[in-house]
Design an enzyme around this catalytic site. Structure first.
Site, PDB file in Angstrom:
ATOM      1  N   CYS A  86      -4.369 -46.535  40.363  1.00 57.60           N
ATOM      2  CA  CYS A  86      -4.115 -47.971  40.452  1.00 57.60           C
ATOM      3  C   CYS A  86      -3.084 -48.295  41.531  1.00 57.60           C
ATOM      4  O   CYS A  86      -2.363 -47.419  42.002  1.00 57.60           O
ATOM      5  CB  CYS A  86      -3.567 -48.513  39.118  1.00 57.60           C
ATOM      6  SG  CYS A  86      -4.594 -48.183  37.683  1.00 57.60           S
TER       7      CYS A  86
ATOM      8  N   CYS B 210      -7.432 -53.613  39.317  1.00 60.32           N
ATOM      9  CA  CYS B 210      -6.581 -53.928  40.482  1.00 60.32           C
ATOM     10  C   CYS B 210      -7.223 -53.577  41.814  1.00 60.32           C
ATOM     11  O   CYS B 210      -6.710 -53.952  42.865  1.00 60.32           O
ATOM     12  CB  CYS B 210      -5.227 -53.221  40.350  1.00 60.32           C
ATOM     13  SG  CYS B 210      -5.292 -51.419  40.518  1.00 60.32           S
TER      14      CYS B 210
ATOM     15  N   CYS C 105      -9.335 -47.990  39.918  1.00 59.79           N
ATOM     16  CA  CYS C 105      -9.254 -48.958  38.829  1.00 59.79           C
ATOM     17  C   CYS C 105     -10.100 -50.185  39.174  1.00 59.79           C
ATOM     18  O   CYS C 105      -9.987 -50.739  40.273  1.00 59.79           O
ATOM     19  CB  CYS C 105      -7.801 -49.357  38.606  1.00 59.79           C
ATOM     20  SG  CYS C 105      -7.562 -50.695  37.420  1.00 59.79           S
TER      21      CYS C 105
ATOM     22  N   CYS D 194      -0.595 -53.068  39.271  1.00 58.79           N
ATOM     23  CA  CYS D 194      -1.712 -53.234  38.341  1.00 58.79           C
ATOM     24  C   CYS D 194      -1.225 -53.802  37.005  1.00 58.79           C
ATOM     25  O   CYS D 194      -0.188 -53.394  36.477  1.00 58.79           O
ATOM     26  CB  CYS D 194      -2.408 -51.901  38.112  1.00 58.79           C
ATOM     27  SG  CYS D 194      -3.886 -52.033  37.062  1.00 58.79           S
TER      28      CYS D 194
END
Length: 326
Positions: free
Chosen positions: A32, A66, A63, A36
């Protein structure tokens, strides 16, 4: 940044660190952005990577929340600023003007640009004008046409900065150094041969190689129309200092130089001079020291294009594993 700083950025969900690194969670196999919005993982499950590609090579996937592989907003803004500057070099490019055009505050614009690009918008504009000027001169424009096409408002403004940024006057640059007086000295050393060349303003080249003839030929190719002559006596004082430095008898060199540089190169080269004699730094460490931790490749390029070896100690910068970088 060290891992403690990166972990704190993750805990703070710090958007300012987005784009500088990603964090990966071993329990979920997901990586991430620092900002995030997902729930924070346990520290022992977290690894850090400079780029998304590194995380993916280690087996993590991006992810979906994000989207860490998407263009970072700050990098996108910096690119917009660059594009606007390049298209409007002939106009006044104040921070207020740029902020109005891009609908951001001047303070935020300056902060983001320096963080992503490493120099101020003003320095970027100056460097780009010089780049355009050199292109126009090489294409055959006369000096007056080239300077206005490159966005310089007046000839005096150009000539004030020309000696330090071009290493010579614009007219001399256009003519391959024509009218320029250049002296050089050659000395046999335990590494082969050392060549030192200088203009009236200072040293413009320090090179080493196996063959003296090839070093001289390369110098003449760089300045094909300059008046170049060998004068070991005239350069003996500077050459002796470089030899003493090379042989370990003089730790510091403070010699006048006359070379072409961009603002970014200047920042990198100044940082190299701060590396203690006998010590090394990695490209990443130098990038971090100038406040641009993601610019390792640009730092390596600045080291590779250093025209005055030893005086600017690019040899003190190595890869993270200690190997030479070429």
């Amino acid at each position: 940044m060290n891992e403690e700083i990166m972990w704190q950025a993750v805990l703070d969900k710090d958007r300012n660190k987005d784009g500088e690194f990603v964090f990966a969670v071993r329990s979920t196999k997901i990586y991430c952005r620092p900002s995030c919005a997902s729930r924070r993982p346990l520290r022992q499950n977290v690894s850090f990577f400079n780029e998304p590609e590194g995380a993916e090579q280690a087996g993590f996937r991006a992810c979906l929340r994000c989207q860490p592989k998407e263009v970072h907003p700050q990098k996108e803004l910096a690119q917009q600023i660059c594009n606007y500057i390049e298209a409007n070099l002939e106009n006044s490019l104040t921070l207020d003007k740029l902020g109005t055009e891009l609908n951001v505050s001047p303070q935020h614009l300056q902060r983001v640009f320096k963080k992503v690009i490493g120099i101020s918008p003003r320095q970027y504009a100056e460097a780009y004008r010089l780049k355009r000027l050199k292109e126009r001169l090489r294409e055959g424009d006369n000096v007056t046409t080239a300077l206005y096409e490159a966005g310089f408002g007046s000839s005096s403004r150009l000539y004030e900065n020309a000696p330090s940024s071009l290493g010579m006057t614009p007219a001399a640059y256009k003519k391959g150094g024509m009218g320029m007086q250049l002296k050089f000295s050659q000395t046999e050393i335990n590494l082969g041969w050392l060549l030192v060349a200088a203009t009236e303003q200072g040293i413009c080249s320090v090179t080493m190689g196996d063959e003296a003839e090839r070093l001289e030929a390369a110098l003449r190719q760089e300045y094909p129309n300059a008046q170049i002559r060998r004068d070991d006596k005239a350069l003996s004082q500077w050459t002796d200092q470089i030899l003493n430095h090379l042989n370990g008898r003089q730790t510091d060199l403070d010699l006048p130089i006359a070379i072409i540089y961009t603002p970014f190169q200047k920042r990198v080269w100044e940082e190299l001079k701060h590396i203690p004699y006998g010590s090394t730094r990695s490209y990443a460490e130098v990038a971090g020291a100038i406040g641009q931790p993601s610019a390792s490749r640009a730092v390596a390029r600045a080291c590779a294009t250093n025209p005055v070896a030893l005086i600017i100690p690019c040899h003190r910068v190595v890869r993270e594993n200690g190997d030479l970088g070429g």
